[in-house]
Design a protein around this motif. Structure first.
Motif, short mmCIF file in Angstrom:
data_model
loop_
_atom_site.label_atom_id
_atom_site.label_comp_id
_atom_site.label_asym_id
_atom_site.label_seq_id
_atom_site.Cartn_x
_atom_site.Cartn_y
_atom_site.Cartn_z
N VAL A 3 0.85 -1.19 0.00
CA VAL A 3 0.00 0.00 0.00
C VAL A 3 0.89 1.24 0.00
N LEU A 4 0.78 2.04 -1.05
CA LEU A 4 1.54 3.29 -1.16
C LEU A 4 0.77 4.39 -0.43
N ILE A 5 1.50 5.22 0.31
CA ILE A 5 0.91 6.36 1.02
C ILE A 5 1.53 7.64 0.50
N LEU A 6 0.68 8.58 0.07
CA LEU A 6 1.10 9.91 -0.37
C LEU A 6 0.36 10.92 0.49
N GLU A 7 1.10 11.57 1.39
CA GLU A 7 0.51 12.51 2.37
C GLU A 7 1.57 13.54 2.71
N ASP A 8 1.22 14.82 2.68
CA ASP A 8 2.21 15.87 2.93
C ASP A 8 2.40 16.21 4.41
N ASP A 9 1.48 15.82 5.27
CA ASP A 9 1.61 16.12 6.69
C ASP A 9 2.44 15.04 7.38
N PRO A 10 3.60 15.42 7.97
CA PRO A 10 4.49 14.42 8.57
C PRO A 10 3.85 13.59 9.68
N ASP A 18 1.62 3.61 10.30
CA ASP A 18 1.43 2.70 11.44
C ASP A 18 0.11 1.94 11.33
N THR A 19 -0.95 2.65 10.97
CA THR A 19 -2.26 2.01 10.86
C THR A 19 -2.26 0.94 9.77
N VAL A 20 -1.71 1.28 8.60
CA VAL A 20 -1.68 0.33 7.49
C VAL A 20 -0.84 -0.90 7.86
N ALA A 21 0.30 -0.66 8.50
CA ALA A 21 1.16 -1.78 8.93
C ALA A 21 0.46 -2.63 9.99
N ASP A 22 -0.22 -1.98 10.95
CA ASP A 22 -0.94 -2.71 11.99
C ASP A 22 -2.07 -3.58 11.41
N LEU A 23 -2.59 -3.17 10.26
CA LEU A 23 -3.64 -3.95 9.60
C LEU A 23 -3.05 -5.12 8.80
N GLY A 24 -1.72 -5.20 8.78
CA GLY A 24 -1.06 -6.34 8.13
C GLY A 24 -0.59 -6.11 6.71
N TYR A 25 -0.55 -4.86 6.27
CA TYR A 25 -0.13 -4.55 4.91
C TYR A 25 1.28 -3.98 4.89
N GLN A 26 1.95 -4.14 3.76
CA GLN A 26 3.30 -3.57 3.59
C GLN A 26 3.16 -2.13 3.12
N VAL A 27 3.81 -1.20 3.81
CA VAL A 27 3.73 0.22 3.49
C VAL A 27 4.82 0.59 2.48
N ILE A 28 4.42 1.27 1.42
CA ILE A 28 5.34 1.84 0.45
C ILE A 28 5.32 3.35 0.70
N GLY A 29 6.46 3.90 1.06
CA GLY A 29 6.54 5.32 1.44
C GLY A 29 6.59 5.41 2.95
N PRO A 30 5.94 6.38 3.52
CA PRO A 30 5.06 7.36 2.90
C PRO A 30 5.85 8.43 2.15
N PHE A 31 5.20 8.98 1.13
CA PHE A 31 5.79 10.03 0.31
C PHE A 31 5.10 11.35 0.59
N ARG A 32 5.85 12.42 0.47
CA ARG A 32 5.34 13.77 0.71
C ARG A 32 4.88 14.42 -0.59
#
Length: 114
Positions: A3-10, A18-32
């Protein structure tokens, strides 16, 4: 599932990752910014993506969203902007409104793993 995350707020980047990882998915990013997310997709597409629509000084994620659509990647906008502020060609895209509930993220992510 990646799951890729694109979000500008640090802070929100950390919370989402953290939420995506806790749900059992692999995080790509996050990117700003969209540019870094595009480069990541050039190297390998994610299975799904969570995109902030308004990226502050970097504009919006509309161009990146169109690329994901072209490549067949499922995504949602996570945004404080109402649907009517989206470009017409992206108006049918899934939207999770900020402030969001983790259940909304989980519902989106699980909807593609059926």
């Amino acid at each position: 599932m990646k799951v890729l995350i694109l979000e500008d707020d640090p802070l929100l980047q950390i919370d989402l990752a953290d939420t995506v990882a806790d749900l059992g998915y692999q995080v790509i990013g996050p990117f700003r910014a969209s540019g870094a997310a595009m480069t990541s997709c050039d190297e390998g597409l994610p299975d799904a993506a969570i995109l902030d629509f308004n990226l502050g000084a970097d504009g919006t994620s509309a161009g990146f969203a169109r690329r994901l659509m072209r490549d067949g990647v499922r995504f949602t906008f996570l945004t404080a902007h109402a649907r009517q502020h989206l470009p017409p060609d992206l108006n049918a895209v899934s939207v999770i409104e900020k402030p969001f509930d983790n259940c909304d993220l989980e519902r989106f992510l699980k909807s593609g793993s059926d």
